[in-house]
Design a protein around this motif. Sequence first.
Motif, PDB file in Angstrom:
ATOM      1  N   ARG A 266      44.142  26.582  34.571  1.00  0.00           N
ATOM      2  CA  ARG A 266      43.525  27.533  35.502  1.00  0.00           C
ATOM      3  C   ARG A 266      44.558  28.507  36.059  1.00  0.00           C
ATOM      4  O   ARG A 266      44.329  29.720  36.116  1.00  0.00           O
ATOM      5  N   GLN A 267      45.719  27.983  36.438  1.00  0.00           N
ATOM      6  CA  GLN A 267      46.766  28.827  37.004  1.00  0.00           C
ATOM      7  C   GLN A 267      47.284  29.835  35.978  1.00  0.00           C
ATOM      8  O   GLN A 267      47.563  30.996  36.310  1.00  0.00           O
ATOM      9  N   ASN A 268      47.420  29.408  34.733  1.00  0.00           N
ATOM     10  CA  ASN A 268      47.904  30.324  33.707  1.00  0.00           C
ATOM     11  C   ASN A 268      46.865  31.385  33.364  1.00  0.00           C
ATOM     12  O   ASN A 268      47.218  32.529  33.064  1.00  0.00           O
ATOM     13  N   LYS A 269      45.585  31.028  33.429  1.00  0.00           N
ATOM     14  CA  LYS A 269      44.537  32.037  33.209  1.00  0.00           C
ATOM     15  C   LYS A 269      44.533  33.060  34.339  1.00  0.00           C
ATOM     16  O   LYS A 269      44.338  34.258  34.108  1.00  0.00           O
ATOM     17  N   LEU A 270      44.768  32.601  35.572  1.00  0.00           N
ATOM     18  CA  LEU A 270      44.894  33.528  36.688  1.00  0.00           C
ATOM     19  C   LEU A 270      46.096  34.448  36.482  1.00  0.00           C
ATOM     20  O   LEU A 270      46.030  35.652  36.756  1.00  0.00           O
ATOM     21  N   GLY A 271      47.206  33.867  35.989  1.00  0.00           N
ATOM     22  CA  GLY A 271      48.399  34.654  35.739  1.00  0.00           C
ATOM     23  C   GLY A 271      48.166  35.733  34.690  1.00  0.00           C
ATOM     24  O   GLY A 271      48.637  36.868  34.821  1.00  0.00           O
TER      25      GLY A 271
ATOM     26  N   GLN B 299      45.241  30.626  50.162  1.00  0.00           N
ATOM     27  CA  GLN B 299      44.126  29.813  49.671  1.00  0.00           C
ATOM     28  C   GLN B 299      43.510  28.999  50.804  1.00  0.00           C
ATOM     29  O   GLN B 299      42.288  28.871  50.901  1.00  0.00           O
ATOM     30  N   TYR B 300      44.359  28.440  51.660  1.00  0.00           N
ATOM     31  CA  TYR B 300      43.864  27.626  52.780  1.00  0.00           C
ATOM     32  C   TYR B 300      43.105  28.488  53.788  1.00  0.00           C
ATOM     33  O   TYR B 300      42.042  28.096  54.287  1.00  0.00           O
ATOM     34  N   LYS B 301      43.630  29.690  54.058  1.00  0.00           N
ATOM     35  CA  LYS B 301      43.037  30.553  55.069  1.00  0.00           C
ATOM     36  C   LYS B 301      41.710  31.155  54.613  1.00  0.00           C
ATOM     37  O   LYS B 301      40.744  31.228  55.389  1.00  0.00           O
ATOM     38  N   TYR B 302      41.663  31.600  53.342  1.00  0.00           N
ATOM     39  CA  TYR B 302      40.495  32.343  52.869  1.00  0.00           C
ATOM     40  C   TYR B 302      39.614  31.550  51.901  1.00  0.00           C
ATOM     41  O   TYR B 302      38.537  32.022  51.519  1.00  0.00           O
ATOM     42  N   GLY B 303      40.067  30.388  51.479  1.00  0.00           N
ATOM     43  CA  GLY B 303      39.278  29.564  50.585  1.00  0.00           C
ATOM     44  C   GLY B 303      39.143  30.127  49.186  1.00  0.00           C
ATOM     45  O   GLY B 303      38.173  29.812  48.472  1.00  0.00           O
ATOM     46  N   LYS B 304      40.082  30.939  48.765  1.00  0.00           N
ATOM     47  CA  LYS B 304      40.065  31.531  47.425  1.00  0.00           C
ATOM     48  C   LYS B 304      41.475  31.943  47.033  1.00  0.00           C
ATOM     49  O   LYS B 304      42.390  31.972  47.862  1.00  0.00           O
ATOM     50  N   ASP B 305      41.664  32.272  45.742  1.00  0.00           N
ATOM     51  CA  ASP B 305      42.958  32.737  45.270  1.00  0.00           C
ATOM     52  C   ASP B 305      43.192  34.177  45.703  1.00  0.00           C
ATOM     53  O   ASP B 305      42.257  34.934  45.973  1.00  0.00           O
ATOM     54  N   MET B 306      44.469  34.573  45.759  1.00  0.00           N
ATOM     55  CA  MET B 306      44.795  35.970  46.006  1.00  0.00           C
ATOM     56  C   MET B 306      44.141  36.858  44.958  1.00  0.00           C
ATOM     57  O   MET B 306      43.942  36.444  43.816  1.00  0.00           O
TER      58      MET B 306
END
Length: 336
Positions: A154-159, A211-218
């Motif tokens: 998932r992280q690499n797809k976001l990257g 992520q903690y503050k907004y509940g989503k990725d940047m």
Amino acid sequence: MKTEHPKIAKIFTDCANKAKSETNICMHPNCNEKAINSHIMQKNGILSSIADDKHLWESSIDHFKQEYTRLHRKGINKIYTFTGFCNNHDTSIFSKIETEGAIDFQDYESCLLFALRTTYNELWLKEVVIKMQECVINHSGVDTDNQILRETIRQNKLGIKDLEHYTNSMWNDLENKTESFVFEHREMDYKEICLNAIFTYDTSSEIMDYQYKYGKDMERTSEIFISYFPYNNKSILLMGYHKDDTAKVKSYVNLFFKENIKRTHKRLSSLIIFNCETWVCSNTFYKKKFEGLDSEFFKAMKFSAKNGNERKTFNFDLFKADFQTTFKNFINKNVG
């Protein structure tokens, strides 16, 4: 020391080799030809200038070792390569910085081409990691935490999604003679090490806090494109960033060009040791700086994974004579 899980090590190694062999289609937006094995940095004139024995050293993974990161010696024809572009595009796109004479670091397009090749190597690596992790998950012979592997995917797809923002701007600049990036360069004393990497300005802590503050990725991370390499008896430091990110990253990038050489060397040292994996060095440089430090490098990787502030500069200098001593002391104090 050998790993206690050789069967799992073989699965990871086989999946990595399979993923690399299958990631071989030209990454140019309008091409589906087979990619060739091309160098991240120009072989003739740059890499060859530090390959005194036609070999270089790079960081690599050996799953059959308990401390599985190590420095590995490889021939110049195979080291620092990726299968990113077909022969036609690899030759035509990068001719300005590879075959057309002296490189002009004041020329925007020349700087952009260094960033473009660096970016596509990073994209290629992320695609390889995704295919490798999927291979491991689907392998019946491995008993591991699939949740961790899926999060890595998932992280690499976001990257990859983040990097597409930059590659779209790069191709647009090349086609329309626009300038979407800011580049800075600096001549420094000659060192037999070559770095081409993308450094994420946003730290791990900042990303997690978002992520903690907004509940989503940047929406996307802000990337800095870094090249550091020997050229004409000097070492060139070249860094760039997208103009959309100027307010966020400019002051940080400027530190590498406005501070004295001693401080800049320390900043580069922290990047190379903890944050940037895509680099090679000469046999001479390896003997002076890295020989016998495989265990410390592995521990440095563990330290990096827990360090929430990747922009921090640590108090050791890779380019000073006492580097091995100060680096060992740092690792002993901070990792054990």
